[in-house]
Design a protein around this motif. Structure first.
Motif, PDB file in Angstrom:
ATOM      1  N   THR A   1     -34.035 -38.514  17.350  1.00  0.00           N
ATOM      2  CA  THR A   1     -33.857 -39.854  16.790  1.00  0.00           C
ATOM      3  C   THR A   1     -33.102 -40.745  17.781  1.00  0.00           C
ATOM      4  N   ARG A   2     -33.272 -42.035  17.616  1.00  0.00           N
ATOM      5  CA  ARG A   2     -32.602 -42.972  18.528  1.00  0.00           C
ATOM      6  C   ARG A   2     -31.080 -42.930  18.328  1.00  0.00           C
TER       7      ARG A   2
ATOM      8  N   ARG B   1     -37.420 -39.737   6.593  1.00  0.00           N
ATOM      9  CA  ARG B   1     -36.225 -40.591   6.563  1.00  0.00           C
ATOM     10  C   ARG B   1     -34.978 -39.753   6.287  1.00  0.00           C
TER      11      ARG B   1
ATOM     12  N   ARG C   1     -40.090 -44.792  15.872  1.00  0.00           N
ATOM     13  CA  ARG C   1     -38.907 -43.919  15.812  1.00  0.00           C
ATOM     14  C   ARG C   1     -37.658 -44.781  15.736  1.00  0.00           C
ATOM     15  N   SER C   2     -36.776 -44.438  14.807  1.00  0.00           N
ATOM     16  CA  SER C   2     -35.527 -45.176  14.630  1.00  0.00           C
ATOM     17  C   SER C   2     -34.355 -44.209  14.641  1.00  0.00           C
ATOM     18  N   CYS C   3     -33.175 -44.729  14.300  1.00  0.00           N
ATOM     19  CA  CYS C   3     -31.997 -43.862  14.272  1.00  0.00           C
ATOM     20  C   CYS C   3     -32.006 -42.905  13.092  1.00  0.00           C
TER      21      CYS C   3
ATOM     22  N   CYS D   1     -29.484 -48.391  17.305  1.00  0.00           N
ATOM     23  CA  CYS D   1     -30.535 -49.195  16.686  1.00  0.00           C
ATOM     24  C   CYS D   1     -30.037 -50.628  16.484  1.00  0.00           C
TER      25      CYS D   1
END
Length: 568
Positions: free
Chosen positions: A564-565, A533, A464-466, A568
């Motif tokens: 989402t984060r 994405r 998991r990312s931003c 990052c």
């Protein structure tokens, strides 16, 4: 010549041994002796055309013998063989090993016929006993077919307490008739009204409902059930020898009503969780003389029998049965289900609100697939499927999507009933409604489509990312289309309930992320993934996956909420 002499010598020695072999201590009974025990129900199997005998002796002044035929007409009689001289107390003492009946038959005495009966009803003989040196013989015979009979012997002053007592008017009355229920009433038994709970005797009323006819005894009902079970077993064996079809849950729930009799007649009643939809029973829990039988078919004639069972002595008596015809369903209340058309239904929870649908499969296979799902949260409904007045399947349906395979009938009657729903206020009746979505299709000719082993989505925290989220879900061995949707939600709305039946056609095109086909022949490896994405950082998203099929309702996976984060 010498050979002949040797032969004669051997023959003489053998003859001498034969004389010793005929000694009285080596005598054996001609036939095995079947003794009738006092105070116990004795089941007897009668082979057609063969006479069965039961023997007993008596030391008391009165006796009662009750014979209950289980199916066909039988002949039975009570014979007394009296001796002039009293036999020894221990007939097996001394050098003679004779059975007790042989002692009676070998002595001087007279034989008399006390009682005879021919018929298929319960028959009882009560009378004074003969001399203590008398042998009693009960003869039983069936000339029509193999059958079952029960015999009960009571020795002493009257048979009070051995069998439950019927009231002066043992007729069963019908208090009310509805479309799917009948209420019965009968006069209480004197055995119950004059017995205190501390006496230890337990009486139970049990009600039998069937489509065929009334029964004169519990033994007759048990025999009918035994034959039905044997017929069902033969059909299952014949079915297994033929082609293999997947029939999930079509035989569930059969015979479940008959568990109530198992404690009272275990020799004739076999526990089974399937078959027979022609029989239903009121649970034998309390000695209440009123019973309401539910889950009946509309516009159908039923026969009702009431049995009073003594669980201590394992005896029973039958009231005079009755019949009733349930009310007809209004024609406008039965709707026809169209092929592959989604039907939405709203039912009032906690009421007798029923909806009936008719479905006729297309093609010569007469197969179909019924798919239905409860749409609102915390609701539960019951679906029952009938064919020509016969219950084929019954199941409770919740939020999980249910698939029911229909096979072998030209027409099906589908009944929906709400069991419970969201607690409703008096001002908002809509919140108490149970909402369902159903669809039928004749496109499946052999087996229903496969379902994933789980409908849960999995997200990977490490991936998991931003601006991206990675999801995974289980698929099937069949080649199916999977569509992924997402939407943003505010933090204060993340616990709001949603419509479980909301399909992809009701989603905006902007919420769709992708659609892809997937298939894996190894079920344990049937896992597919997707990377989403272009997301905003620190935002809460709800992801939904739909399994799209050519026929049938789309299968919605459980929603997955992922944030989402932020950094990052």
């Amino acid at each position: 010549m010498n050979l002949w002499c040797l032969y004669l010598a051997v023959a003489a020695v053998s003859s001498l041994h034969s004389l010793y072999a005929l000694a009285p201590e080596n005598e054996v009974p001609l036939l095995p002796t079947a003794w009738l025990k006092e105070g116990k129900v004795t089941p007897v199997h009668l082979a057609k055309g063969r006479t069965h005998r039961l023997f007993f002796t008596l030391q008391k002044k009165t006796l009662t013998v009750t014979v209950s035929p289980c199916s066909v007409t039988i002949d039975w009689s009570l014979i007394v063989h009296s001796l002039k001289n009293k036999p020894p107390r221990n007939p097996q003492s001394g050098s003679h090993r004779k059975s007790i009946p042989e002692v009676w038959w070998g002595g001087l005495g007279a034989e008399s016929m006390v009682h005879t009966y021919t018929g298929n009803a319960v028959d009882t003989y009560t009378g004074p006993a003969y001399e203590p040196s008398s042998m009693y013989i009960v003869t039983l015979r069936s000339t029509e077919q193999d059958t079952q009979v029960t015999v009960y012997l009571h020795a002493g002053p009257g048979a009070a307490g051995s069998f439950p007592e019927l009231p002066s008017d043992p007729a069963v009355s019908v208090l009310g008739v509805g479309m799917t229920s009948v209420t019965l009433s009968w006069a209480p038994s004197p055995s119950i009204t004059r017995t205190s709970p501390q006496s230890g005797t337990v009486y139970k009323y049990c009600v039998l409902v069937n489509h065929n006819h009334n029964y004169r005894s519990l033994c007759a009902a048990n025999e009918e059930i035994r034959k039905a079970l044997e017929g069902d077993k033969k059909r299952e064996q014949k079915y297994k020898q033929g082609k293999h079809l997947v029939l999930p849950n079509l035989k569930a729930g059969r015979w479940q009503h008959w568990d109530i009799f198992e404690d009272y007649d275990s020799s004739a009643m076999t526990r089974s969780d399937r078959y027979k939809d022609n029989f239903k029973g009121c649970v034998c829990r309390e000695a209440e003389s009123v019973c309401t039988i539910s889950d009946l078919l509309p516009d159908t004639q039923y026969y009702f029998d009431v049995f009073l069972i003594d669980s201590i002595n394992a005896t029973s008596v039958a009231y005079t049965g009755t019949l009733a015809h349930t009310h007809e369903v209004a024609q406008q209340a039965v709707s026809h289900l169209m092929e592959e058309r989604v039907q939405r239904v709203a039912l009032r929870a906690g009421s007798q609100d029923l909806r009936h649908f008719r479905f006729r499969p297309r093609g010569r296979h007469q197969n179909g697939l019924l798919t239905l799902q409860c749409c609102n949260a915390r609701c539960k409904a019951k679906v029952s499927i009938f064919n020509r007045g016969r219950l084929l399947f019954s199941k409770e349906v919740g939020n999980q999507l249910a698939q029911i395979w229909l096979e072998g009938a030209p027409s099906y009657l589908i009944r929906l009933q709400a069991l419970e729903g969201v607690p409703a206020s008096k001002l908002d009746l809509e919140t108490s409604r149970v909402r369902l979505k159903l669809q039928v299709s004749s496109a499946y000719h052999r087996t229903p489509p496969l379902l994933p082993p789980t409908l849960r989505l999995k997200s990977f925290n490490k991936l998991r990312s931003c601006s991206s989220v990675t999801l995974a879900w289980m698929g099937t061995e069949q080649r199916d289309l999977y569509c992924l949707y997402h939407r943003r939600i505010a933090d204060h709305n993340k616990h709001n309930s949603t419509d479980y039946c909301l399909g992809p056609q009701a989603r905006p095109a902007t919420e769709q992320i992708l659609c892809k086909y997937f298939q894996e022949l190894e079920p344990r490896r049937a896992v597919t993934t997707a990377v989403i994405r272009g997301l905003d950082p620190g935002v809460l998203y709800v992801f939904d996956v739909y399994l799209m099929r050519r026929w049938g309702l789309p299968i919605k996976y459980h929603s997955k909420t992922v944030r989402t984060r932020r950094e990052c």
